[in-house]
Design an enzyme around this catalytic site. Structure first.
Site, PDB file in Angstrom:
ATOM      1  N   HIS A  10      45.834  40.771  40.878  1.00 22.76           N
ATOM      2  CA  HIS A  10      46.222  42.173  41.028  1.00 22.76           C
ATOM      3  C   HIS A  10      47.430  42.183  41.949  1.00 22.76           C
ATOM      4  CE1 HIS A  10      45.557  46.561  41.041  1.00 22.76           C
ATOM      5  NE2 HIS A  10      46.133  46.484  42.235  1.00 22.76           N
ATOM      6  N   CYS A  11      48.591  42.485  41.394  1.00 24.00           N
ATOM      7  CA  CYS A  11      49.848  42.361  42.137  1.00 24.00           C
ATOM      8  C   CYS A  11      50.207  43.692  42.805  1.00 24.00           C
ATOM      9  CB  CYS A  11      50.967  41.933  41.191  1.00 24.00           C
ATOM     10  SG  CYS A  11      52.545  41.673  42.030  1.00 24.00           S
ATOM     11  N   ILE A  12      50.435  43.641  44.115  1.00 20.52           N
ATOM     12  CA  ILE A  12      50.768  44.868  44.849  1.00 20.52           C
ATOM     13  C   ILE A  12      52.146  45.389  44.477  1.00 20.52           C
ATOM     14  CG2 ILE A  12      49.292  44.265  46.800  1.00 20.52           C
ATOM     15  CD1 ILE A  12      51.861  43.466  48.311  1.00 20.52           C
ATOM     16  N   TRP A  13      53.020  44.519  43.934  1.00 18.89           N
ATOM     17  CA  TRP A  13      54.390  44.929  43.634  1.00 18.89           C
ATOM     18  C   TRP A  13      54.497  45.680  42.309  1.00 18.89           C
ATOM     19  CZ3 TRP A  13      57.020  44.821  47.837  1.00 18.89           C
ATOM     20  CH2 TRP A  13      56.785  43.827  48.793  1.00 18.89           C
TER      21      TRP A  13
ATOM     22  N   GLY B  75      51.349  47.277  41.244  1.00 21.24           N
ATOM     23  CA  GLY B  75      50.268  48.234  41.410  1.00 21.24           C
ATOM     24  C   GLY B  75      49.182  48.153  40.377  1.00 21.24           C
TER      25      GLY B  75
END
Length: 617
Positions: A450-453, A455
């Protein structure tokens, strides 16, 4: 056993105390496993009750053929079927029923059926067997509980899922009109099984027959903070009054639980905001507000750095004021759940100001179309593949309610209803290589991260787009760094070789603090995007693994006494073939990519180690 204070030689039954339950005795001291038998006793002398407890089918057959009535209860009204059910003796249950045992016979101090006894112990296989023989899960025991209520009290989630899937209503009531959700909120402190029950869409507005309390009322009375939080998230009403005319918040003030009072008060404010037309408009545009705030924040920091004033105190004070003002704005107009998207807003804002700086400051120093074209192509590539990554379904596992129930029944009856094959959060059968993402609250096929960049999750559906997004973002940042270096070489009067590092640095700062500030932003984004890109290509090409699988295998290798090779997995088909499979590239017929629908891949057999590691909770 329930109300049966019996003792066997050298073995005593310990009373089971759980959530107020008593007078029921457990067989853990009597026997640890079905196949383990004592070596010191003569089984031929066992009476039929003891033989049933130990699972001695031949001895039981012998005694019944000798004339023992299988329906005959003992002095405490406990039948052989009860003893077999609580000890999970499947063969004996089949035998006793074939000899006329009554499936729904009530017995013991709690006036329970064999099904009730099996549920208290969490014997799913016994529950399945008794239901097949016609046991009625709706029957109420001596304390007023149905089978589903008992499964909730003793927190046996597989049994809960199976009973509901077999048709027992999730809103079935006990003698006092309490639903399983009310019972869970009142009697079981913690998130489970309240959270699990909410997956089956129970009525959150239902009230019991006596106090007229909802599940939220009962959770407040019990001080069950987790249950209160879950019920508020599910939309429980704050306006329903019980028989005394008390709303949930009134009841919370009586219990004087400050945490619950805070939760209810904040929820009331949030719901009041949603009724306002102005706040509804703001809610629809929360991400846009977050993006605008991020654009202003980055611009304001650069402007403060670019001030002619030499007073660091003034600049520091301005920066603090900006942070406080924007934080206040975000708290006032942006919901807490949207703040998780700040990294995306920050990255997009950075791309905007990096691009603006490139066109205004760096472009005049790049002569020729060939020198300017890579940056333009990188910008287009970044925006396009960011959009594709965010808008493409990463591989969420979807299922209908009917399919869910069928899967639960099939998995339970095959003895496979566990976390590796079934997600208790999504209520779906988990394909191979899938994982439940708690941020997205969904199971994702061939889960990577799950990539924060971006979302959202990276999975089988958007993994390729994500890698290309990283590639173009890295190229854009590298070209922007190159532009900054050219700008300094043209506009700064000193050089590193002639004047040294410190003089060169001070000259660079004095030339344009804004350019130095944008250079720092660019370097930051170049660093994380390049590292992530290299890691992605490395694990895809050389191992054929996702980030999650690689980390899980590495941790497993650290814990194992025997080293585990990341190359020896069922997913590694060689470097070139791995890349062809990932990008689905035929290279003019040179490769034949393997096409696997990972959203529906359940049965393919892999190495047992991978079966363990790619199905985490």
């Amino acid at each position: 056993m329930e109300g049966a204070g019996r003792e066997c030689k050298n073995h005593s039954h310990g009373a089971l105390h759980h959530h107020g339950w008593h007078n029921m005795y457990e067989d853990k001291d009597l026997i640890k496993e079905q196949d383990v038998l004592p070596f010191v006793e003569d089984y031929s002398n066992f009476d039929i009750v003891k033989a049933t407890q130990y699972g001695l089918l031949e001895r039981c057959q012998e005694l019944i053929e000798a004339g023992y009535d299988v329906r005959q209860p003992d002095k405490e009204n406990v039948t052989l079927l009860h003893w077999a059910a609580i000890n999970n003796r499947l063969d004996l249950v089949k035998f006793f029923i074939s000899k006329g045992a009554i499936v729904d016979q009530l017995g013991g101090d709690l006036n329970s059926t064999p099904l009730h006894w099996a549920i208290r112990q969490g014997h799913l296989s016994m529950v399945i067997l008794l239901l097949k023989f016609g046991a009625d899960p709706a029957l109420i025991d001596g304390e007023g509980y149905s089978s589903l209520h008992l499964a909730v009290l003793f927190q046996h989630m597989p049994v809960i899922a199976y009973l509901i899937s077999k048709g027992q209503s999730v809103d079935t009531t006990d003698r006092n009109g309490q639903t399983p959700l009310m019972l869970s909120a009142h009697k079981v402190i913690g998130m489970e099984p309240t959270r699990f029950l909410l997956k089956f869409n129970p009525s959150i507005r239902a009230v019991d027959n006596v106090e007229k309390n909802t599940a939220l009322h009962w959770a407040i009375l019990a001080g069950n903070v987790n249950a209160v939080d879950l019920l508020l998230e599910a939309g429980s009403s704050l306006d329903i009054k019980n028989v005394k005319g008390e709303r949930p918040l009134d009841l919370a003030h009586q219990t004087k639980n400050r945490v619950i009072i805070h939760l209810l008060s904040e929820e009331e404010k949030v719901r009041d905001r949603k009724t306002s037309r102005f706040m509804k408009i703001l809610e629809k545009n929360e991400f846009l507000l977050l993006l605008i705030s991020s654009l202003i924040l980055i611009w304001a920091i650069g402007c403060v750095a670019d001030l002619n004033s030499d007073s660091w105190l003034l600049k520091g004070s301005l920066l603090v004021f900006i942070f406080v003002a924007l934080s206040f704005f975000a708290r006032l107009f942006v919901g807490f759940n949207k703040l998780q998207y700040f990294p995306i807003a920050f990255m997009l804002s950075s791309i905007f100001w990096i691009s603006w700086t490139f066109f205004i400051y760096f472009l005049p120093n790049l002569s020729g179309t060939l020198a300017q074209l890579p940056f333009f192509l990188s910008i287009v590539g970044v925006l396009y593949y960011f959009y594709k990554t965010v808008r493409t379904d990463p591989g969420y596992i979807k299922t209908t309610e009917e399919e869910t129930r069928k899967n639960i029944i099939n998995l339970a009856e095959s003895g496979s209803l566990d976390f590796r094959t079934f997600c208790t959060s999504c209520l779906v059968k988990k394909p191979l290589r899938s994982m439940h993402c708690h941020s997205c609250n969904s199971c994702v096929a061939r889960y990577d991260q799950h990539c924060i960049w971006i979302g959202r999750c990276v999975g089988v559906g958007n993994h390729c787009y994500f890698v290309l997004f990283l590639f173009f973002l890295t190229m854009m940042n590298i070209w922007a760094i190159y532009g900054a270096i050219l700008y300094w070489s043209e506009h700064c009067t000193t050089t590193y070789h002639q004047d040294g590092a410190w003089t060169s640095f001070t000259q660079i700062v004095s030339c344009s603090p804004w350019v130095l500030y944008v250079f720092a932003l660019t370097s930051f984004h170049a660093l994380w995007s390049a590292l992530l890109l290299i890691l992605q290509f490395y694990q895809i090409a050389f191992f054929g693994l996702t980030s999650h699988e690689k980390i899980t295998l590495w941790r497993q290798s650290k814990r194992s006494k025997h080293p585990i090779s990341l190359r020896k997995t069922p997913y590694n088909h060689g470097c070139l073939q791995n890349l062809a499979d990932f990008f689905q590239c035929r290279c003019f017929g040179m490769f034949k990519p393997n096409v696997v629908d990972w959203t529906k891949q359940y049965t393919q057999k892999f190495h047992s180690l991978m079966d363990q590691d790619v199905h985490p909770v």
